[in-house]
Design a protein around this motif. Structure first.
Motif, mmCIF file in Angstrom:
data_model
loop_
_atom_site.group_PDB
_atom_site.id
_atom_site.type_symbol
_atom_site.label_atom_id
_atom_site.label_comp_id
_atom_site.label_asym_id
_atom_site.label_seq_id
_atom_site.Cartn_x
_atom_site.Cartn_y
_atom_site.Cartn_z
ATOM 1 N N GLN A 418 5.959 0.100 14.112
ATOM 2 C CA GLN A 418 5.259 0.461 12.881
ATOM 3 C C GLN A 418 6.170 0.300 11.662
ATOM 4 O OE1 GLN A 418 2.825 4.148 13.072
ATOM 5 N NE2 GLN A 418 3.288 4.165 15.267
ATOM 6 N N GLU A 421 6.324 -3.352 10.856
ATOM 7 C CA GLU A 421 5.110 -3.783 10.156
ATOM 8 C C GLU A 421 5.167 -3.385 8.686
ATOM 9 O OE1 GLU A 421 1.949 -2.025 12.334
ATOM 10 O OE2 GLU A 421 2.137 -3.377 14.067
ATOM 11 N N GLY A 422 5.687 -2.190 8.406
ATOM 12 C CA GLY A 422 5.802 -1.743 7.026
ATOM 13 C C GLY A 422 6.782 -2.572 6.220
ATOM 14 N N VAL A 423 7.908 -2.913 6.847
ATOM 15 C CA VAL A 423 8.903 -3.756 6.171
ATOM 16 C C VAL A 423 8.299 -5.120 5.844
ATOM 17 C CG1 VAL A 423 11.103 -4.952 6.444
ATOM 18 C CG2 VAL A 423 10.885 -2.570 7.186
ATOM 19 N N ALA A 425 5.235 -5.807 5.436
ATOM 20 C CA ALA A 425 4.191 -5.628 4.425
ATOM 21 C C ALA A 425 4.755 -5.387 3.028
ATOM 22 C CB ALA A 425 3.275 -4.472 4.820
ATOM 23 N N GLY A 426 6.081 -5.314 2.927
ATOM 24 C CA GLY A 426 6.703 -5.139 1.620
ATOM 25 C C GLY A 426 6.787 -3.698 1.150
ATOM 26 N N GLU A 427 6.781 -2.753 2.104
ATOM 27 C CA GLU A 427 6.808 -1.331 1.737
ATOM 28 C C GLU A 427 8.224 -0.806 1.518
ATOM 29 O OE1 GLU A 427 4.528 0.912 4.570
ATOM 30 O OE2 GLU A 427 2.896 -0.568 4.579
ATOM 31 N N GLY A 428 9.218 -1.672 1.660
ATOM 32 C CA GLY A 428 10.586 -1.254 1.390
ATOM 33 C C GLY A 428 11.496 -1.448 2.578
ATOM 34 N N GLU A 432 12.925 3.570 3.893
ATOM 35 C CA GLU A 432 11.842 3.886 2.962
ATOM 36 C C GLU A 432 10.493 3.897 3.658
ATOM 37 O OE1 GLU A 432 13.902 2.028 -1.093
ATOM 38 O OE2 GLU A 432 12.589 0.791 0.154
ATOM 39 N N VAL A 433 10.290 2.973 4.603
ATOM 40 C CA VAL A 433 9.036 2.941 5.350
ATOM 41 C C VAL A 433 8.889 4.196 6.200
ATOM 42 C CG1 VAL A 433 7.734 1.730 7.151
ATOM 43 C CG2 VAL A 433 8.921 0.428 5.378
ATOM 44 N N LYS A 436 7.895 7.046 3.819
ATOM 45 C CA LYS A 436 6.539 6.895 3.279
ATOM 46 C C LYS A 436 5.476 7.151 4.333
ATOM 47 C CE LYS A 436 7.776 3.503 -0.296
ATOM 48 N NZ LYS A 436 7.674 2.076 -0.723
ATOM 49 N N ARG A 437 5.738 6.668 5.560
ATOM 50 C CA ARG A 437 4.738 6.802 6.622
ATOM 51 C C ARG A 437 4.953 8.032 7.505
ATOM 52 N NH1 ARG A 437 2.961 1.007 9.216
ATOM 53 N NH2 ARG A 437 2.707 -0.194 7.270
#
Length: 504
Positions: A418, A421-423, A425-428, A432-433, A436-437
């Motif tokens: 997960q 997937e966040g990285v 998707a450009g979430e940091g 940081e992902v 955030k999650r």
């Protein structure tokens, strides 16, 4: 356009011998362009700049502008030539290659023709079946890149069907080395794989040298694949086609295979092959006609009158030769031993084209096993689903961070996927992902015990089974706890706590 007829690949090889030639264009990572002071958009902050902002009068062919050779580009070109096993010319010169195209503002390209900087080399390439080829290099020459056309209004983004085209001269003048092989014969059924493996080896070489980012999805490394067939027993080569600007390893292999099958069907039916460039279509896995392929005479080469010959001192060549890194073949042998991979494990890595990513990931702190697992597993799966190169999704530093978090117990494999997937998707960054999650592993035993007690209360017979020695019954409780904790628990720790409860 009618769909091309294809011959079965094995049948094509029974009738014809494939001959391939590969032209690999490597964008050099200099700070400025080949002949002007404009920033190099293949390097650093200039990448992705607004169209037509990284240019000088020379790049767009304005009258009175004169070229000046980039010294660093010459050094990089010599290094690359040496790494390819080439001889370095005591004196080489630039030439004008004349042809009109909207992305060449001068109406000619400054390149090298009969006097290249490097010539007569060889590159060792190993295939999946263990077969080793020594691909002969004819030359590696310096030149400038052309601009980039964007076709607007069509359904495919290509010139066919477009309403108009826009030209961006940012790329015009980017330093290039074009590596040209001699005709490669004897590969037979391995020809498509050899083409892919060769370009992968070239990428490994230029990355090891540090002369190019070599990111195919950005166009830093592009391949033109020449294919011809000759009937069995014939000495003369057949007419070749040149599939232009293929920019992934998988596509290079597919394009060569397709052209063998297409040309074989035409020749077997009594037709003739047109000497032409062809476009590769990733979505359909086919090629289509481009333009008639010109021979050297058609380009009207003549010496560039505004540039002196390049005559590198012998001392410089000696210094650059002494500083060469180990060859990709030697590096692979060393890494296989250091990493402790089996022959099959290491061959899978090499064939995936991800060896450079693994090296950088291990260098960034991951174990070799973890680096192999992530790059050839989840990342490759996601890249295949999107039809892109794995290196375009995530970088080695990010993968190493995720692997280290799993190693330390801060993430489970499920949570790590997960985070990945966040990285992507450009979430940091991975950290940081996670924040955030809310993906961090629950390490508080009291929270885990509360979830265990709840699961045991819902399944009262499980505790008795465990106490009777049926330890596998704990799986039902562990599954319930993991579900309740949304996967944010360490299954091994949950199992320990369940067994402790049963022992009380």
């Amino acid at each position: 356009m009618a769909k091309a007829q294809l011959m079965d690949f094995d049948k094509a090889l029974e009738m014809f011998e494939p001959v391939i030639g590969l032209e690999v264009h490597v964008e050099l990572s200099t700070k400025s362009k080949m002949f002007s002071s404009a920033p190099n958009p293949a390097y650093g902050e200039a990448f992705g700049a607004e169209p037509n902002t990284q240019i000088t009068p020379l790049d767009i062919g304005l009258p009175g502008s004169l070229p000046v050779v980039n010294e660093q580009a010459v050094r990089y070109s010599i290094q690359l030539g040496l790494a390819l096993g080439c001889s370095i010319a005591e004196s080489s010169r630039f030439a004008r290659k004349n042809y009109f195209y909207p992305d060449l503002g001068k109406n000619y390209q400054i390149s090298q023709y009969d006097e290249p900087i490097a010539y007569e080399g060889s590159v060792e390439v190993e295939l999946e079946n263990g077969r080793v080829f020594h691909v002969p290099i004819e030359r590696a020459h310096m030149e400038e890149d052309a601009g980039k056309l964007t076709h607007v209004g069509g359904a495919t983004g290509r010139i066919q069907g477009a309403e108009y085209s826009l030209v961006d001269y940012n790329r015009a003048g980017v330093p290039l080395v074009e590596i040209v092989t001699k005709p490669i014969v004897g590969a037979e059924a391995d020809a498509p794989e050899l083409a892919r493996a060769y370009v992968s080896t070239i990428r490994d070489i230029v990355r090891a040298l540090g002369v190019s980012n070599a990111r195919m999805e950005r166009g830093n490394l592009r391949c033109d694949a020449n294919v011809s067939l000759r009937p069995r027993g014939q000495e003369k080569f057949g007419t070749r086609t040149e599939t232009k600007n293929v920019n992934s390893f998988r596509s290079i292999e597919r394009a060569v295979r397709y052209e063998i099958q297409r040309q074989a069907a035409i020749l077997a039916a009594g037709g003739t092959i047109q000497q032409e460039t062809r476009h590769w279509h990733e979505d359909t896995g086919t090629t289509s006609p481009g333009r008639p392929k010109s021979d050297a005479d058609d380009y009207r080469y003549f010496p560039e009158p505004d540039l002196l010959p390049v005559a590198p001192p012998a001392e410089l060549i000696g210094q650059l030769r002494a500083a060469l890194p180990e060859s990709p073949a030697a590096m692979r042998r060393r890494l296989k031993g250091e990493w402790g991979f089996t022959d099959n494990e290491f061959r899978d890595v090499v064939n995936s084209g991800l060896l450079a990513e693994l090296v950088d990931t291990v260098r960034a702190g991951a174990t070799p096993a973890a680096a192999r697992k992530w790059w050839t597993g989840e990342i490759a799966r996601l890249a295949n689903a999107q039809g892109v190169e794995p290196s375009s999704l995530v970088n080695p530093q990010q993968v190493a961070q995720i692997a280290q978090l799993v190693e330390s117990g801060e993430l489970t494999d499920r949570l790590a996927r997960q985070v990945l997937e966040g990285v992507i998707a450009g979430e940091g960054t991975p950290g940081e992902v996670i924040e955030k999650r809310g993906l961090r592993v629950v390490s508080d035993d009291s929270a885990l015990l509360a979830a265990i007690d709840e699961a045991l209360a819902a399944q009262p017979d499980v505790l008795a089974k465990i106490k009777d020695g049926k330890v596998q019954a704990a799986g039902a409780v562990i599954g319930a706890v993991m579900k309740a904790m949304k996967g944010q628990a360490d299954a091994a720790r949950v199992r320990e706590l369940v067994l402790e409860r049963a022992a009380q």
